[in-house]
Design an enzyme around this catalytic site. Sequence first.
Site, PDB file in Angstrom:
ATOM      1  N   CYS A   2       0.867  -1.169  -0.009  1.00  0.00           N
ATOM      2  CA  CYS A   2       0.118  -0.028  -0.001  1.00  0.00           C
ATOM      3  C   CYS A   2       1.097   1.320   0.079  1.00  0.00           C
ATOM      4  CB  CYS A   2      -0.824  -0.006   1.312  1.00  0.00           C
ATOM      5  SG  CYS A   2      -1.761  -1.266   1.434  1.00  0.00           S
ATOM      6  N   ARG A  27       2.975   0.553  -5.484  1.00  0.00           N
ATOM      7  CA  ARG A  27       3.023   0.013  -4.198  1.00  0.00           C
ATOM      8  C   ARG A  27       1.675  -1.038  -3.990  1.00  0.00           C
ATOM      9  NH1 ARG A  27       6.516   1.570  -0.650  1.00  0.00           N
ATOM     10  NH2 ARG A  27       5.381   0.752   1.092  1.00  0.00           N
ATOM     11  N   TRP A  74      -2.833  -2.494  -1.585  1.00  0.00           N
ATOM     12  CA  TRP A  74      -2.463  -3.978  -2.078  1.00  0.00           C
ATOM     13  C   TRP A  74      -3.061  -4.883  -0.878  1.00  0.00           C
ATOM     14  CZ3 TRP A  74       0.695  -7.929  -0.702  1.00  0.00           C
ATOM     15  CH2 TRP A  74       1.121  -8.972  -1.477  1.00  0.00           C
ATOM     16  N   ASN A  98      -0.657   1.725   5.996  1.00  0.00           N
ATOM     17  CA  ASN A  98       0.331   0.412   5.287  1.00  0.00           C
ATOM     18  C   ASN A  98       0.842  -0.197   6.412  1.00  0.00           C
ATOM     19  OD1 ASN A  98       3.311   0.837   3.718  1.00  0.00           O
ATOM     20  ND2 ASN A  98       2.053  -0.871   3.601  1.00  0.00           N
ATOM     21  N   GLY A  99       0.736  -1.453   6.347  1.00  0.00           N
ATOM     22  CA  GLY A  99       1.274  -2.630   7.171  1.00  0.00           C
ATOM     23  C   GLY A  99       0.277  -3.587   7.774  1.00  0.00           C
ATOM     24  N   GLU A 480      17.228 -14.526 -13.923  1.00  0.00           N
ATOM     25  CA  GLU A 480      16.813 -13.086 -14.116  1.00  0.00           C
ATOM     26  C   GLU A 480      15.940 -13.361 -15.408  1.00  0.00           C
ATOM     27  OE1 GLU A 480      16.185 -11.166 -11.888  1.00  0.00           O
ATOM     28  OE2 GLU A 480      15.885  -9.142 -13.305  1.00  0.00           O
ATOM     29  N   LYS A 484      11.855 -12.480 -15.360  1.00  0.00           N
ATOM     30  CA  LYS A 484      11.478 -11.022 -16.001  1.00  0.00           C
ATOM     31  C   LYS A 484      10.180 -11.544 -16.915  1.00  0.00           C
ATOM     32  CE  LYS A 484      12.677  -8.787 -13.949  1.00  0.00           C
ATOM     33  NZ  LYS A 484      13.268  -8.434 -13.021  1.00  0.00           N
ATOM     34  N   GLU A 487       7.076 -12.752 -14.696  1.00  0.00           N
ATOM     35  CA  GLU A 487       6.301 -11.664 -13.942  1.00  0.00           C
ATOM     36  C   GLU A 487       5.584 -10.835 -14.723  1.00  0.00           C
ATOM     37  OE1 GLU A 487       8.652  -9.570 -11.275  1.00  0.00           O
ATOM     38  OE2 GLU A 487      10.413  -9.255 -12.613  1.00  0.00           O
ATOM     39  N   HIS A 503      20.314 -33.263 -16.119  1.00  0.00           N
ATOM     40  CA  HIS A 503      19.699 -33.802 -14.972  1.00  0.00           C
ATOM     41  C   HIS A 503      18.056 -33.540 -14.717  1.00  0.00           C
ATOM     42  CE1 HIS A 503      23.672 -34.716 -13.580  1.00  0.00           C
ATOM     43  NE2 HIS A 503      24.136 -33.542 -13.913  1.00  0.00           N
ATOM     44  N   LYS A 602       5.587  -3.765  -5.942  1.00  0.00           N
ATOM     45  CA  LYS A 602       6.888  -3.350  -5.891  1.00  0.00           C
ATOM     46  C   LYS A 602       7.680  -3.577  -4.858  1.00  0.00           C
ATOM     47  CE  LYS A 602      10.402  -1.532  -7.986  1.00  0.00           C
ATOM     48  NZ  LYS A 602      11.027  -2.325  -9.082  1.00  0.00           N
TER      49      LYS A 602
HETATM   50  C1  F6R Z   1      11.400  -8.709  -9.688  1.00  0.00           C
HETATM   51  C2  F6R Z   1      11.459  -7.776  -8.443  1.00  0.00           C
HETATM   52  C3  F6R Z   1      11.374  -8.604  -7.218  1.00  0.00           C
HETATM   53  C4  F6R Z   1      12.050  -7.828  -6.087  1.00  0.00           C
HETATM   54  C5  F6R Z   1      11.988  -8.647  -4.553  1.00  0.00           C
HETATM   55  C6  F6R Z   1      12.997  -7.915  -3.686  1.00  0.00           C
HETATM   56  O1  F6R Z   1      11.473  -8.061 -10.799  1.00  0.00           O
HETATM   57  O2  F6R Z   1      11.563  -6.682  -8.513  1.00  0.00           O
HETATM   58  O3  F6R Z   1      11.562  -9.861  -7.176  1.00  0.00           O
HETATM   59  O4  F6R Z   1      13.388  -8.313  -6.413  1.00  0.00           O
HETATM   60  O5  F6R Z   1      10.637  -8.477  -4.297  1.00  0.00           O
HETATM   61  O6  F6R Z   1      12.706  -6.652  -3.527  1.00  0.00           O
HETATM   62  P1  F6R Z   1      13.844  -5.484  -2.936  1.00  0.00           P
HETATM   63  O7  F6R Z   1      14.918  -5.443  -3.922  1.00  0.00           O
HETATM   64  O8  F6R Z   1      13.239  -4.225  -2.911  1.00  0.00           O
HETATM   65  O9  F6R Z   1      14.160  -6.162  -1.669  1.00  0.00           O
END
Ligand code: F6R
Length: 607
Positions: A2, A27, A74, A98-99, A480, A484, A487, A503, A602
Amino acid sequence: MCGIVGYVGSQNAVPVLTAGLRRLEYRGYDSAGVAVLDHGVLRVLRCQGKLRNLEKLVAAESLCGTPGIGHTRWATHGRPSDTNAHPHVWQGVAVVHNGIIENHLALKAELIRAGHIFSSETDSEIFAHLIADELHRTDDLAAAVREALRCVQGTYALAVLREGDESRIVVAKNASPLVLGRAEGESFAASDIPALLEHTRDVIFLEDGDVAVLQRDGISITGADGSPVERPTRRVDWTPIMAEKGGHKHFMHKEIFEQPRAVADTIRSRASMEEGDLYLEGLDSEVLRNVSRVVIVACGTSYHAGLYGKCFIESFARLPVEVDLASEFRYRDPVVDSSVLAVAISQSGETLDTLAALREAKKRGCSTAAVCNVVGAAIPREAGATLYTHAGPEIGVASTKCFTTQVTAMAMLAVKLGRVRGTLSAEEARRHLAELSSAPKLMEKVLRQEQACADLARRYRHLSGCLFLGRGPQHPIALEGALKLKEISYVHAEGYAAGEMKHGPIALIDPELPVVVIAPRGPGYEKMLGNIEEVRARGGQVIAICSESDSRVPGLADHVLRVPDAPPLVSPLLTVLPLQLFAYHVADMRGTDVDQPRNLAKSVTVE
Ligand code: F6R
C-alpha cells in the site's frame, strides 16, 4: 504494501493527494481513496480498482478540501472492495494505513463488545476506532494516536485526519516506510519519495516509533514516549521528471534504457579509478580483512544479484560466500557469528523478509552491510554500512535498472574485499574497476539492438514456456531472464544452470520450447556450445545470446542476439539487457499490464 499520502496547506488537497497516489501506485493498485476536510467537514471517497476509478469519482463528486490523506491499496486483510478501501472512518477520525496489525482480531472483538461497529474486513480499520476512543479522553490528536499505538502489535505507516481540525494531520511509523516533506506553508507525507518530488526535495525519514504532527508552518516529531525528537532533513537529488515516463510507453521501458546512466552513477559514487580503490564508508577495512565468510540475503531479483556477487567475491577475495533467500535464512537456524559479513541486497530497502534476515544476522553477531537504492530506507538504516545504488526511482514493478546497479555494487564490493584482504593487487583492482567503467558504453550499444529483441518477441509472443540456461556469472542472468518473462508476460519460464540441463529439464525440450542459451565468450563458453548441441539434437529452438566476435554460436542457434565482447565481470551487465527487452516486448505484445503485473507489488513489506 500500500501507499499513503498526506497534505496540509492552503491548496485544495485533492489533486495533491491523487498526484501523489499516482506515483505510489506501484505499491499496490487494487483500490484507492482520499479523505479531506471541506470547511472542517470530513468527506471521504474510496473505491475498488485502480486510481483512475477514484479520479473519476472525485471529479464526479467535485471533491474539494484541505487538509487531506490518501491511500492506494494492495490487499492483505480483506479482499479488494469499496468497503475495504481506505480511508477508514469512525466517529470523525479518518485513517489510512500501510502495514499489518497482528492483534487486530482480539482488539476488534473487544471494541465490538464496547459498542463499536466495523464496516470493513481490514486490520487497518482498528486504528480509527482506537484513536476515536482515545479522543474521548484527550483533545490532542497526536497524544490520542500515541496511546492507540500502544495497543497494537504489527507494522504501520499511518496518517490520521480528524473532522473539525483543519490545522493538522498526524502520521506515525513502525517498520513501514514513511517520508515527510516541507515546502513554504505546506507539509507532506508519503510512503515514498516520488510522491513528494513535485513539491519538495527536502525530506525527513521518520524512525520506527515516531509520531509527527504536520501543519502548514512546520512539522513536529515525537518519539513513542511523546518526547520531542529531531530527525535530519535530507536533500534528494531525484527530479520529478526522473519519476515520470519521459516519453516511454511504460516505466519499465524507460528504466531499461536508463541502465547505462544508473550503472555509471553507481560506479562514480564509489570508485577512485586512479587509486584502484573504493569508498565504502561504514565498512571498516579491519572488519573486511578479518571476515571468514560472506552471507548474502535477498529476495527475487536482488537474490540473483547476490548470486552474481558470490562468483566474484569468491574469485577476487578468496572468501566462501553463501547466498540465501532472506525468507529461508530468517526461519532456519543459520550458522553465522561475528566472523561473518552479512550483506542484505534490496532495491526498496523495505522488503520485510530481507529486513528480518538482516536483523537475524545482526542478532547473531555478524557485521552487516546493505546494498540499497533508497536513501534512508529501513534496511540501510539498520545495516552497519550501505553501498547505495544510484538507479533513481524504479517505478516498474519488474526490476531492471536496480538489478544492474546491484550487480555493479556487488562487483565493487568484490574488488574492495579482494584489495583489503590482499588477494587482488592494486593493478588487478584498477583493471577490474576500469572494466566496470567500460560497462555503460557497452550497455548503450546493446540497447541500440532493441529492434532485434522486439522482432524476436514478435516471433515468439505466443510461447507457452521458455527455458533459460547459463553458467557461472551467467547463471543468475538465466534466472533473471526467466523471472522477467514470467512476472510481466505470465509465461512459464525456468532458469537453470546449464550443466544441470541433463539432470532433468532436458525432458522438457521439444520443437515447441524456445531455449535461451546465454553463451558469451569467456569461461564456460565451450560447455555452452555443448548445451546448444544437446538442445538442437532434441529438436528444441535455440535463441542464443553470444559475443559480437563469435562465429560458432551463430552457426548453431536458430536466433542470435549479440552483445559486445567483455570480460566475465562485465558480461552479465550486457547479456541481461536483451533478456529484459525480450520479456518487455513479449509482455507488451500480449497486452499485459507491464508496469503493474497482476498479483505483484513493488515493495513487499509483508510476509
Ligand atoms: C522482480 C522484483 C522482485 C524484487 C524482490 C525484492 O522484478 O523486482 O523480485 O527483486 O521483491 O525486492 P527488494 O529488492 O526491494 O528487496
